[in-house]
Design a protein around this motif. Structure first.
Motif, PDB file in Angstrom:
ATOM      1  N   VAL A 357       0.835  -1.198   0.000  1.00  0.00           N
ATOM      2  CA  VAL A 357       0.000   0.000   0.000  1.00  0.00           C
ATOM      3  C   VAL A 357       0.874   1.253   0.000  1.00  0.00           C
ATOM      4  O   VAL A 357       0.605   2.224  -0.719  1.00  0.00           O
ATOM      5  CB  VAL A 357      -0.951  -0.011   1.208  1.00  0.00           C
ATOM      6  CG1 VAL A 357      -1.683   1.325   1.334  1.00  0.00           C
ATOM      7  CG2 VAL A 357      -1.960  -1.148   1.080  1.00  0.00           C
ATOM      8  N   ALA A 358       1.942   1.233   0.810  1.00  0.00           N
ATOM      9  CA  ALA A 358       2.847   2.386   0.868  1.00  0.00           C
ATOM     10  C   ALA A 358       3.532   2.606  -0.475  1.00  0.00           C
ATOM     11  O   ALA A 358       3.659   3.754  -0.942  1.00  0.00           O
ATOM     12  CB  ALA A 358       3.877   2.179   1.970  1.00  0.00           C
ATOM     13  N   LEU A 359       3.965   1.527  -1.128  1.00  0.00           N
ATOM     14  CA  LEU A 359       4.614   1.645  -2.432  1.00  0.00           C
ATOM     15  C   LEU A 359       3.626   2.173  -3.470  1.00  0.00           C
ATOM     16  O   LEU A 359       3.985   3.041  -4.288  1.00  0.00           O
ATOM     17  CB  LEU A 359       5.161   0.285  -2.862  1.00  0.00           C
ATOM     18  CG  LEU A 359       5.824   0.233  -4.251  1.00  0.00           C
ATOM     19  CD1 LEU A 359       7.016   1.178  -4.313  1.00  0.00           C
ATOM     20  CD2 LEU A 359       6.243  -1.201  -4.589  1.00  0.00           C
ATOM     21  N   ARG A 360       2.412   1.689  -3.423  1.00  0.00           N
ATOM     22  CA  ARG A 360       1.392   2.166  -4.357  1.00  0.00           C
ATOM     23  C   ARG A 360       1.185   3.673  -4.206  1.00  0.00           C
ATOM     24  O   ARG A 360       1.124   4.416  -5.199  1.00  0.00           O
ATOM     25  CB  ARG A 360       0.083   1.418  -4.098  1.00  0.00           C
ATOM     26  CG  ARG A 360      -1.062   1.832  -5.007  1.00  0.00           C
ATOM     27  CD  ARG A 360      -2.361   1.168  -4.564  1.00  0.00           C
ATOM     28  NE  ARG A 360      -2.805   1.667  -3.257  1.00  0.00           N
ATOM     29  CZ  ARG A 360      -3.759   1.107  -2.525  1.00  0.00           C
ATOM     30  NH1 ARG A 360      -4.368   0.008  -2.974  1.00  0.00           N
ATOM     31  NH2 ARG A 360      -4.110   1.620  -1.363  1.00  0.00           N
ATOM     32  N   SER A 361       1.067   4.145  -2.985  1.00  0.00           N
ATOM     33  CA  SER A 361       0.866   5.577  -2.742  1.00  0.00           C
ATOM     34  C   SER A 361       2.046   6.386  -3.244  1.00  0.00           C
ATOM     35  O   SER A 361       1.876   7.467  -3.836  1.00  0.00           O
ATOM     36  CB  SER A 361       0.651   5.839  -1.250  1.00  0.00           C
ATOM     37  OG  SER A 361      -0.521   5.194  -0.790  1.00  0.00           O
ATOM     38  N   THR A 362       3.242   5.874  -3.041  1.00  0.00           N
ATOM     39  CA  THR A 362       4.440   6.578  -3.497  1.00  0.00           C
ATOM     40  C   THR A 362       4.476   6.682  -5.011  1.00  0.00           C
ATOM     41  O   THR A 362       4.757   7.742  -5.578  1.00  0.00           O
ATOM     42  CB  THR A 362       5.703   5.867  -2.988  1.00  0.00           C
ATOM     43  OG1 THR A 362       5.691   5.850  -1.548  1.00  0.00           O
ATOM     44  CG2 THR A 362       6.955   6.569  -3.471  1.00  0.00           C
ATOM     45  N   VAL A 363       4.164   5.572  -5.691  1.00  0.00           N
ATOM     46  CA  VAL A 363       4.203   5.559  -7.157  1.00  0.00           C
ATOM     47  C   VAL A 363       3.129   6.476  -7.729  1.00  0.00           C
ATOM     48  O   VAL A 363       3.395   7.272  -8.642  1.00  0.00           O
ATOM     49  CB  VAL A 363       4.041   4.119  -7.685  1.00  0.00           C
ATOM     50  CG1 VAL A 363       3.853   4.129  -9.205  1.00  0.00           C
ATOM     51  CG2 VAL A 363       5.240   3.279  -7.300  1.00  0.00           C
ATOM     52  N   VAL A 364       1.916   6.404  -7.181  1.00  0.00           N
ATOM     53  CA  VAL A 364       0.840   7.264  -7.670  1.00  0.00           C
ATOM     54  C   VAL A 364       1.196   8.730  -7.470  1.00  0.00           C
ATOM     55  O   VAL A 364       1.004   9.576  -8.351  1.00  0.00           O
ATOM     56  CB  VAL A 364      -0.486   6.914  -6.968  1.00  0.00           C
ATOM     57  CG1 VAL A 364      -1.555   7.959  -7.296  1.00  0.00           C
ATOM     58  CG2 VAL A 364      -0.963   5.536  -7.383  1.00  0.00           C
ATOM     59  N   GLY A 365       1.748   9.058  -6.305  1.00  0.00           N
ATOM     60  CA  GLY A 365       2.140  10.436  -6.038  1.00  0.00           C
ATOM     61  C   GLY A 365       3.226  10.920  -6.969  1.00  0.00           C
ATOM     62  O   GLY A 365       3.195  12.067  -7.450  1.00  0.00           O
ATOM     63  N   ALA A 366       4.207  10.043  -7.242  1.00  0.00           N
ATOM     64  CA  ALA A 366       5.304  10.431  -8.131  1.00  0.00           C
ATOM     65  C   ALA A 366       4.792  10.677  -9.549  1.00  0.00           C
ATOM     66  O   ALA A 366       5.175  11.651 -10.214  1.00  0.00           O
ATOM     67  CB  ALA A 366       6.378   9.345  -8.135  1.00  0.00           C
TER      68      ALA A 366
END
Length: 396
Positions: A357-366
């Motif tokens: 979930v944390a990786l998903r949020s990071t990728v979407v934000g980037a």
């Protein structure tokens, strides 16, 4: 035995759109609906520009566009309220040639039925396929009033389609996706908010405005098939989403337990070998049920309907084997790809492990830092679809 030109089994969005499209081509159309009335099951439906362009073919696109309510910013959020990705209505309209329109299903049903002659839709009228027919003989359906014949039968009877099973009894059918959904329409909260979809761990929430000032809210979560709340579904939503950001608590507070709809999500991950057999064809969920993660289920049913009418042409020109084979060739590859993409997107939204979930949020934000166009790119090839050009003049 009753003789019919075209019989549509099912008066959902796809079936009614097909009825209007065939009627405009000069077909005599009968719609058989099992339910006692046309009160639609569901709350809201989002129509993207691809469906709006399909509705243009039958003269109803502008009526839908007039109901567009999303103005300004929106995007994806985290449960604590952080924006993961931003976009806006203008960027979406510019990229895909039109707005995203959220409307109540009852409104869309009213728009569609208003374009049909009185008596076209028969409610309380279940029908069972007896014989799909062939180029030399009509299809036959059994109804409580007796058998009827038709030159064309359209199976638009939804996810649990009996027409699909009758045509392709060896197909495994739908499969539970692992997710359940809730939907509700409530008055707008006093505090303003930007339209959004919020992704949590194994949970999703969306809040979108309707033209009439009400709010359409939807939620999805991983759950065993057939599950139900021990008390009521509003209480279940409070347990799952009650501490999420504004306006989620306010939306839940305004909801009545009886208004909250819950449905398990079934889809058709194994494509059918074709969308037709004999003089019978399928459309919408009967042909390609998909997860709601792209918001394309109803949109693809509308596309199906106008493409089917395009190939069926007028009743006098209808050649069943050629017309329906061409319809399958047009629609099967496109809808199969969208079903698969919806499943992948659904799996991404339902991630539950904290690192994932944390990786998903990071990728979407980037990705979002490069502008709203990159966020919208996932709908390229879907929302920018255009209907085929008509071969014959439309008649009213």
């Amino acid at each position: 035995m009753e003789q019919h030109r075209a019989v549509i089994v099912g008066a959902g969005v796809g079936g009614l759109t097909a009825a209007v499209a065939l009627h405009r081509n000069g077909w005599q159309v009968t719609v058989l609906e099992r339910a006692a009335d046309l009160a639609p099951v569901g709350a809201g439906i989002g129509l993207a520009p691809n469906a709006q362009r399909a509705l243009d073919v039958i003269g109803l696109g502008d009526r839908v566009r007039d109901l567009a309510a999303w103005q300004g910013d929106g995007g994806m959020r985290a449960p604590d309220g952080r924006w993961l990705a931003r976009t806006n209505a203008k960027a979406a309209a510019a990229r895909f040639g039109g707005p995203l329109v959220l409307l109540h299903r009852a409104t869309l049903v009213e728009i569609l039925t208003s374009a049909l002659p009185d008596g076209t839709v028969r409610t309380g009228a279940p029908a069972t396929l007896v014989d799909p027919g062939d180029p030399r003989r009509p299809a036959r359906l059994a109804t409580p009033q007796g058998e009827i014949e038709a030159e064309l039968v359209v199976g638009a009877d939804g996810i649990r389609s009996a027409m699909r099973h009758a045509l392709f009894p060896e197909h495994p059918g739908t499969r539970y996706s692992g997710c359940t959904t809730w939907r509700v329409v409530v008055p707008a909260p006093e505090r303003p908010f930007a339209p959004h979809e919020t992704w949590g761990a194994g949970r999703l929430w969306g809040t979108q405005p309707l033209k009439d000032g009400r709010i359409y809210a939807y939620a999805m979560a991983t759950a065993p098939a057939g599950g139900r709340a021990p008390d009521n579904e509003k209480a279940e939503l409070l347990r799952l989403f009650g501490d999420w950001h504004h306006p989620v608590p306010e939306i839940l507070a305004a909801s009545e337990p009886a208004q909250v709809l819950r449905h398990d999500v079934h889809h058709l991950p194994d494509p059918l070998p074709a969308f037709h057999r004999g003089r019978v064809t399928l459309l919408g969920d009967a042909a390609h049920a998909m997860m709601p993660s792209l918001g394309q289920g109803g949109n693809q049913a509308i596309e199906d309907a106008v493409v089917l009418a395009h190939h069926a042409r007028t009743a006098a020109e209808f050649v069943p084997d050629r017309a329906l084979a061409t319809y399958t060739a047009d629609r099967l590859p496109r809808t199969t790809a969208i079903v698969r993409k919806a499943a992948r997107t659904g799996a991404l939204t339902m991630l539950s492990a904290r690192p994932a979930v944390a990786l998903r949020s990071t990728v979407v934000g980037a990705v979002s830092r490069f502008g709203p166009g990159l966020v919208l790119r996932g709908f390229d090839g879907i929302a920018d679809w255009h209907p085929p050009v008509a071969h014959a003049p439309r008649v009213s």
